[in-house]
Design an enzyme around this catalytic site. Structure first.
Site, PDB file in Angstrom:
ATOM      1  N   ASP A  17       6.352   9.705  -0.951  1.00  0.00           N
ATOM      2  CA  ASP A  17       6.201   9.292  -2.427  1.00  0.00           C
ATOM      3  C   ASP A  17       5.897   7.613  -2.282  1.00  0.00           C
ATOM      4  O   ASP A  17       6.515   6.956  -2.948  1.00  0.00           O
ATOM      5  CB  ASP A  17       7.493   9.459  -3.110  1.00  0.00           C
ATOM      6  CG  ASP A  17       7.030   9.391  -4.641  1.00  0.00           C
ATOM      7  OD1 ASP A  17       5.792   9.410  -4.922  1.00  0.00           O
ATOM      8  OD2 ASP A  17       7.941   9.599  -5.466  1.00  0.00           O
TER       9      ASP A  17
ATOM     10  N   GLY B 289       8.891   5.224 -15.706  1.00  0.00           N
ATOM     11  CA  GLY B 289       8.289   4.076 -15.868  1.00  0.00           C
ATOM     12  C   GLY B 289       8.330   3.121 -14.749  1.00  0.00           C
ATOM     13  O   GLY B 289       7.703   1.926 -14.588  1.00  0.00           O
ATOM     14  N   ASN B 290       9.805   3.085 -14.256  1.00  0.00           N
ATOM     15  CA  ASN B 290      10.188   2.297 -13.384  1.00  0.00           C
ATOM     16  C   ASN B 290       9.676   2.542 -11.975  1.00  0.00           C
ATOM     17  O   ASN B 290       9.486   1.860 -10.919  1.00  0.00           O
ATOM     18  CB  ASN B 290      11.582   2.204 -12.982  1.00  0.00           C
ATOM     19  CG  ASN B 290      12.478   1.080 -13.938  1.00  0.00           C
ATOM     20  OD1 ASN B 290      13.117   1.507 -14.691  1.00  0.00           O
ATOM     21  ND2 ASN B 290      12.054   0.217 -13.533  1.00  0.00           N
ATOM     22  N   SER B 291       9.140   3.903 -11.960  1.00  0.00           N
ATOM     23  CA  SER B 291       8.633   4.340 -10.806  1.00  0.00           C
ATOM     24  C   SER B 291       7.616   3.460 -10.042  1.00  0.00           C
ATOM     25  O   SER B 291       6.792   3.017 -10.566  1.00  0.00           O
ATOM     26  CB  SER B 291       7.736   5.960 -10.905  1.00  0.00           C
ATOM     27  OG  SER B 291       8.894   6.692 -11.195  1.00  0.00           O
TER      28      SER B 291
ATOM     29  N   VAL C  44      -0.143  25.682  21.372  1.00  0.00           N
ATOM     30  CA  VAL C  44       0.085  27.171  21.278  1.00  0.00           C
ATOM     31  C   VAL C  44      -0.498  27.744  22.723  1.00  0.00           C
ATOM     32  O   VAL C  44      -1.263  27.057  23.199  1.00  0.00           O
ATOM     33  CB  VAL C  44      -1.041  27.637  20.172  1.00  0.00           C
ATOM     34  CG1 VAL C  44      -2.221  27.390  20.330  1.00  0.00           C
ATOM     35  CG2 VAL C  44      -0.564  29.316  19.894  1.00  0.00           C
TER      36      VAL C  44
ATOM     37  N   HIS D 179       3.613   9.355  -6.343  1.00  0.00           N
ATOM     38  CA  HIS D 179       3.480  10.308  -8.025  1.00  0.00           C
ATOM     39  C   HIS D 179       2.971   9.623  -9.092  1.00  0.00           C
ATOM     40  O   HIS D 179       2.623  10.037 -10.150  1.00  0.00           O
ATOM     41  CB  HIS D 179       4.938  10.908  -7.985  1.00  0.00           C
ATOM     42  CG  HIS D 179       6.022  10.094  -8.761  1.00  0.00           C
ATOM     43  ND1 HIS D 179       7.119   9.572  -7.986  1.00  0.00           N
ATOM     44  CD2 HIS D 179       5.814   9.601  -9.724  1.00  0.00           C
ATOM     45  CE1 HIS D 179       7.997   8.780  -8.817  1.00  0.00           C
ATOM     46  NE2 HIS D 179       7.339   8.948 -10.129  1.00  0.00           N
TER      47      HIS D 179
END
Lengths: 374, 374
Positions: free
Chosen positions: B121, B209-211, B265, B90
């Protein structure tokens, strides 16, 4: 009247309180309540210094802590806690509070010096031998009680905080909004020590005004602002020491309005930088007029939208955040040289008279938002 | 008023009591305190290794001429000497973003997004040594953090987060926030499409901001990538490094994960849920069976021997719940041979059919890069 007659008692009490919950918690291998453990583990630091901590009472409400800095009853507290003209009192360990008067303020440090005349005085907290705080080490906030009000760690030192810096909501990965989540816009600081506590939003509030110590009980600073999620800003002890003589002499240092260029800027992409043959820079997307649409700052100096700012006063403006910090480090009225590249590619050097941030601008937007004014 | 000497005497007494604890519990407390002091030393030691490998990550999105662009900002960690960086999806997943990373030694580089796992993520970047931004930025061997094992973590273990919460420090040194693991294997549904199936839950303070920043254990090994927080309490959530390691080769190969799962299928078959009347007549169990409405001529369903009016009651010997046929076959995967239990004219029989791969449905997200079903 102080309840410090039996300093051993709180430790025993703490142990007795721990006796009941501890064994079952271990049996289940649950994480122990670390908050309690930490506060007890560093209880000696509080034991040693709680005498020198006061509660600051403003218009009848306890607003935070203050630090006794002299044997005469001088107490240092966050200036923002004590509005001009407010009725203020200080209370130490006991219930009695004593009226206090404002001696002086140091607004850039957000400190106010109060003077009270309590019936008995105890050892003040000395700032004569401050230690250099080290990132990663534990930081203990001491209140008037026998165990610390908060325990955390020094997360950053020598941190600059722009005026009105908001704690923005976290990125989209955040998923449970909290109704009590407050976005506090605070003061501007040149140099604070940041410490984060694990005690949560409400409890961390309690460290406002509290002195901060390392595990050996050496003074690190005074917490002057608490943001959400337990992030605290403390004025380093060295700065407190240096500010004390003027405060004790009754000399107030007024707040300084941050400098303002009057430009909106964008990041410069590496391609553009390459095309302009510059290492890095910041593109001016608009210039902002002052009161009455009069050109101020950048506009007055002839800076136009499309110009790329390379450096201010010889310091490279490598990105918008850096430019913001450089500009805010100047005072209104300062004249600073600015190096530019014009849209045609020619270099220019102008002198900008730093303006004062117009109040109607409100706080500056945070640096990681796309558009900024400075 | 107590004379100062008396008060110091009491303080000394308090310390003596602490040094010679009267009860076993106080001893335990002292042991915890010693452990904490050891933790502090280890944090300070590992900081020397992890901080240089922690980078500020910015994803710059150019604005159209004269309009502001956007940017994502977060943290990353260098995990190999040749400049591979782990961060959060992100932070960098912006269309046409130019990614810049900045080391705390001042070097800034462009980085390429090699691969990412959007829903979980995480993303792998690679420093482009030729993409040095500014003069003097040179690639050499990069400082890196070794990968640890998140499986070895236990609740109660200390962990340390490194990152750039809110804004980078002026010296670009990352903030350091220790905490402890509170739980492992936490499932977390985040905003948007993100989902953390087995996150490390801890209380190391994190903020915007730590992300993308590293979460390390006390030996300085990477155990997680910080990704999310809850605002309600102090919990931080990190993607466990074991999950990332398992997919590193795919990320290096430039894959965007997850690849669309292959779905089986049975071509040419149209069914609907059996109703109560049919179940009654055919003596089927409640809630089971699907009735064949249509079999396309020349299709795999026809070749398998299915015909209109058949009732499918079991797949591979297991009773088929009404409405579950498509899902059940999809999960068997393309190429699988399945045994279908059917009832035709009141008689049970079993037929075999081979599944094909389902045509991919058009993707609704803008992602790109993984459009084909193969």
């Amino acid at each position: 009247m102080r309840r410090r007659g039996l300093p051993v008692l709180p430790i025993l009490l703490g142990g007795a309180l721990a006796a009941a919950p501890a064994p079952p918690a271990r049996a289940q291998e649950r994480v122990p309540n670390r908050t309690q453990l930490l506060r007890r583990a560093f209880g000696d630091v509080a034991e040693r210094h709680a005498d020198g901590v006061a509660r600051v009472v403003v218009s009848g409400d306890e607003k935070g802590f203050g630090v006794l800095v002299t044997g005469e009853g001088h107490v240092l507290a966050p200036s923002a806690l004590v509005p001009a003209g407010a009725r203020v009192a200080v209370a130490f360990g006991g219930a009695d509070s004593y009226p206090a008067e404002v001696v002086a303020r140091n607004e850039p440090l957000n400190l106010v010096l109060l003077l009270a005349e309590p019936e008995e005085l105890v050892t003040p907290i000395s700032f004569r031998n401050p230690v250099d705080p080290e990132v990663g080490r534990f930081a203990i906030s001491v209140g008037t009680g026998p165990s610390p009000v908060a325990v955390g760690a020094v997360s950053a030192v020598n941190r600059a905080v722009p005026e009105g810096d908001k704690q923005e909501l976290p990125p989209e990965a955040m998923f449970v909004p909290h109704p009590a989540q407050t976005i506090r816009a605070g003061r501007r600081y040149d140099n604070v020590l940041q410490h984060d506590s694990w005690l949560g939003n409400t409890l961390a509030d309690r460290s406002l005004g509290a002195p901060l110590f390392d595990v050996r009980g050496r003074i690190l600073g005074i917490t002057v602002e608490v943001r959400s999620r337990g992030t605290c800003y403390a004025i380093p002890a060295k700065l407190v020491r240096d500010a004390l003589p003027a405060l004790l002499a009754g000399k107030t240092t007024p707040a300084v309005r941050p400098g303002f260029f009057g430009v909106q800027t964008d990041e410069l992409l590496p391609e553009e930088a390459k095309r302009l043959r510059i290492p890095a820079g910041v593109r001016v997307s608009a210039v902002v007029p002052g009161p009455g649409e009069q050109p101020i700052g950048a506009a007055k100096a002839g800076i136009r939208p499309g110009d790329v700012i390379l450096a201010v006063n010889g310091v490279a403006a490598s990105d918008t955040g850096t430019l913001q910090e450089i500009v805010q480090s100047f005072r209104p009225g300062d004249r600073v040289p600015v190096e530019l590249v014009r849209e045609g590619g020619e270099r220019a050097r102008v002198e900008v008279e730093v303006a004062e941030r117009p109040l109607e601008f409100g706080p500056p937007s945070p640096p990681d938002s796309p558009r900024r004014r400075r | 008023m107590l004379p100062r000497c008396v008060r110091t005497g009491i303080v000394a007494l308090g310390l003596a009591a602490f040094a010679a604890p009267p009860a076993a519990l106080a001893q335990e407390e002292e042991a915890y305190r010693k452990a904490l002091l050891d933790v502090e030393e280890r944090i300070v030691a590992l900081k020397q290794k992890v901080a240089p490998a922690t980078v500020l990550v910015r994803a710059l999105v150019p604005g159209a001429a004269g309009t502001p662009g956007g940017q994502g900002m977060g943290t990353g960690v260098i995990v190999s000497g040749d400049g591979e960086i782990l961060t959060c999806s992100h932070v960098v997943d912006l269309p046409d973003a130019v990614i810049k990373v900045r080391l705390s030694d001042g070097r800034e580089f462009r980085a390429k997004l090699l691969g990412q796992h959007r829903p979980h993520d995480y993303a792998l970047l690679k420093i482009e040594p030729a993409g040095a931004v500014g003069s003097g930025a040179r690639a050499g061997a990069f400082p890196s953090v070794p990968l640890g094992r998140s499986a070895d973590l236990k609740p109660g273990d200390w962990v340390v987060a490194f990152g750039h919460p809110l804004r980078p420090n002026r010296d670009f040194l990352p903030g350091v926030t220790p905490g402890v693991v509170k739980a492992l294997g936490q499932t977390l549904e985040a905003q948007g499409m993100r989902r953390y199936p087995d996150a490390i839950m801890h209380d190391a303070p994190l903020f915007s901001g730590n992300s993308g920043g590293p979460l390390v254990d006390l030996s300085g090994r990477l155990v997680g990538i910080n990704a999310a927080i809850t605002l309600q309490n102090e919990n931080g959530f990190s993607v466990p490094v074991d999950r990332i390691r398992a997919n590193l080769a795919d990320l290096r190969a430039g894959k965007s994960l997850p690849e669309k799962p292959k779905v089986g299928v049975l071509e040419g078959l149209t069914t609907s849920e059996a109703d109560e009347q049919i179940r009654l007549i055919l003596k089927l169990r409640p809630d089971t069976g699907e009735i064949v409405l249509e079999v396309a001529p020349g299709s795999a369903a026809e070749r398998a021997g299915l015909s209109r009016g058949d009732v499918v009651v079991a797949v591979d010997g297991r009773p088929l719940r009404s409405g579950a046929l498509r899902r059940t076959l999809a999960a068997k995967g393309p190429g699988a041979e399945v045994r279908l239990g059917i009832v035709r004219e009141f008689e049970g029989r079993e037929i075999r059919a081979r599944l094909a791969e389902e045509e991919p449905e058009p993707r609704e997200d803008e992602g790109g890069g993984e459009g084909g079903g193969r």
